[in-house]
Design an enzyme around this catalytic site. Sequence first.
Site, mmCIF file in Angstrom:
data_model
loop_
_atom_site.group_PDB
_atom_site.id
_atom_site.type_symbol
_atom_site.label_atom_id
_atom_site.label_comp_id
_atom_site.label_asym_id
_atom_site.label_seq_id
_atom_site.Cartn_x
_atom_site.Cartn_y
_atom_site.Cartn_z
ATOM 1 N N HIS A 62 -47.454 38.388 -20.642
ATOM 2 C CA HIS A 62 -46.365 39.161 -20.044
ATOM 3 C C HIS A 62 -45.057 38.859 -20.760
ATOM 4 O O HIS A 62 -44.948 37.881 -21.502
ATOM 5 C CB HIS A 62 -46.208 38.807 -18.559
ATOM 6 C CG HIS A 62 -47.437 39.029 -17.748
ATOM 7 N ND1 HIS A 62 -47.560 38.591 -16.443
ATOM 8 C CD2 HIS A 62 -48.606 39.646 -18.039
ATOM 9 C CE1 HIS A 62 -48.741 38.929 -15.974
ATOM 10 N NE2 HIS A 62 -49.405 39.561 -16.921
ATOM 11 N N SER A 107 -48.515 38.555 -12.068
ATOM 12 C CA SER A 107 -48.671 39.646 -11.103
ATOM 13 C C SER A 107 -48.612 39.154 -9.665
ATOM 14 O O SER A 107 -48.144 39.875 -8.776
ATOM 15 C CB SER A 107 -49.993 40.380 -11.337
ATOM 16 O OG SER A 107 -49.989 41.031 -12.577
ATOM 17 N N GLU A 167 -52.051 51.219 -6.982
ATOM 18 C CA GLU A 167 -51.779 50.491 -8.221
ATOM 19 C C GLU A 167 -52.567 51.062 -9.394
ATOM 20 O O GLU A 167 -53.792 51.194 -9.328
ATOM 21 C CB GLU A 167 -52.131 49.003 -8.087
ATOM 22 C CG GLU A 167 -51.744 48.228 -9.353
ATOM 23 C CD GLU A 167 -52.289 46.810 -9.393
ATOM 24 O OE1 GLU A 167 -51.610 45.948 -9.990
ATOM 25 O OE2 GLU A 167 -53.385 46.551 -8.841
#
Length: 462
Positions: A392, A52, A243
Amino acid sequence: MISDGFGPASETFARDYVQYVKKLNYNYLTPLDKILVGSSRTRSSDSLVTDSAAGATAFACTIKTYNRAIGVNPEKVPCGTVLESAKHLGLATGLVVTSRITHATPATFSAHVVDRDMEADIAAQQIGDYPLGRQVDLMFGGGRCFFLPNSTEGSCRIDERDLVKESKERGFKYFSTRKEFDDLEPRKDKFPLLGLFTLDHMSYEIDRDPTKEPSLKEMSEKALKFLESATADSDKGFFLMIEGSRIDMAAHSNDAATHAHDIMAYHETIDLVKKYVDKHPGTVMISVSDHETGGLSLARQVSDLPQYLWYPEPVSRVKNSSFILSQELLNYWENDREAYIKNIIRSGLGIGDIDDYDVNWLNQNRTQLDYEYFLANITNFRAQLGWATHGHSSVDVNLYAYGQGSDALRGNHENTDIGDFIVKYLNLDLDFITYKLNRHVLRTFHQAFESTHFHNDEHHHH
């Protein structure tokens, strides 16, 4: 708007789920479906799979950088961000998140450190303790623990800096309760605003107590009201980053129901902002993810015979996140633990046909994450949902845009192109901000030293 960890499969998953629970037609479109314009590539400078920090720095600084970098380039030199440049040009600025405000995504727009775990340093920078001074007018989210001195219960700091007190000395109106949030009004309260509603991340939407924590939509609506009021007599406008932080964290746990509820909360916020854009020509909204998380697959065929299906119904019965349920299991060791486990599965996951294997497995002494992953999979197995990873993945993510100039984002783009679009749209000069950051006598402000505190997040993203 950034939907952390939200990949293309997650959008399909949420659409299928909403169609099922609301009994909608097969051709139902979510608020995001209606504004799909393209896709974004997500690799970082040092890996095909980004984290991120690097993913958000691509949006904020328009550059590729290494995983874990917060607002610094691959050589670990601070880079000017779109938020800082917007502030320099006289725009109002805001950050609205459901994570800690010091977490990777909001940090990349408002701070510069060589490692994302330097959250104590990030907090100090966010209230203005760095070469540019205060740059953010409004911050709503969690993470109060990094603003409290070490001697305070719940603090995440190792020093005695009281950033709540320092923020007030720097002019911030600080608040931490739902009532204080509800009472905020532009006519009586002025920038800068700092609202930290939880010590750590804010609650998952499925667990959120609305009497204690505002929703992402509510925080965004309040932020838009304040930003519009603050710029009513200006031709400069504002820059706001929103977000949906916890979409990602649910995917890290492979927790389908929790993932679905946070996506739906993000959809509601998208709908709110779209309506704002409709009423304010000249505004543009971009929605994109920094990366995909979990490798979600909407089917789980493990037999030799084809079975092309997945079932939303088991997901719809879940009442709490596997995180909350795992905490309860971790802390209960009375003689009736087996009955307690069955009640957790029955009331928390909505499952009546309880498997003896599941009960026996959960009755062993295991880690919190072990319990969390196992509980999530009880539902995944019944729903026939597959996950490839607890981390991820490198797939391209959907790119959505709405409003003036959004046609420029059609097609497949590098994530840095999104930052470039913002720079062009607002006529920003990131190079000048980079120069200001690095000419300063304190040009080592972003670096780590022997005394630097690295916060080890139990639910780490990288």
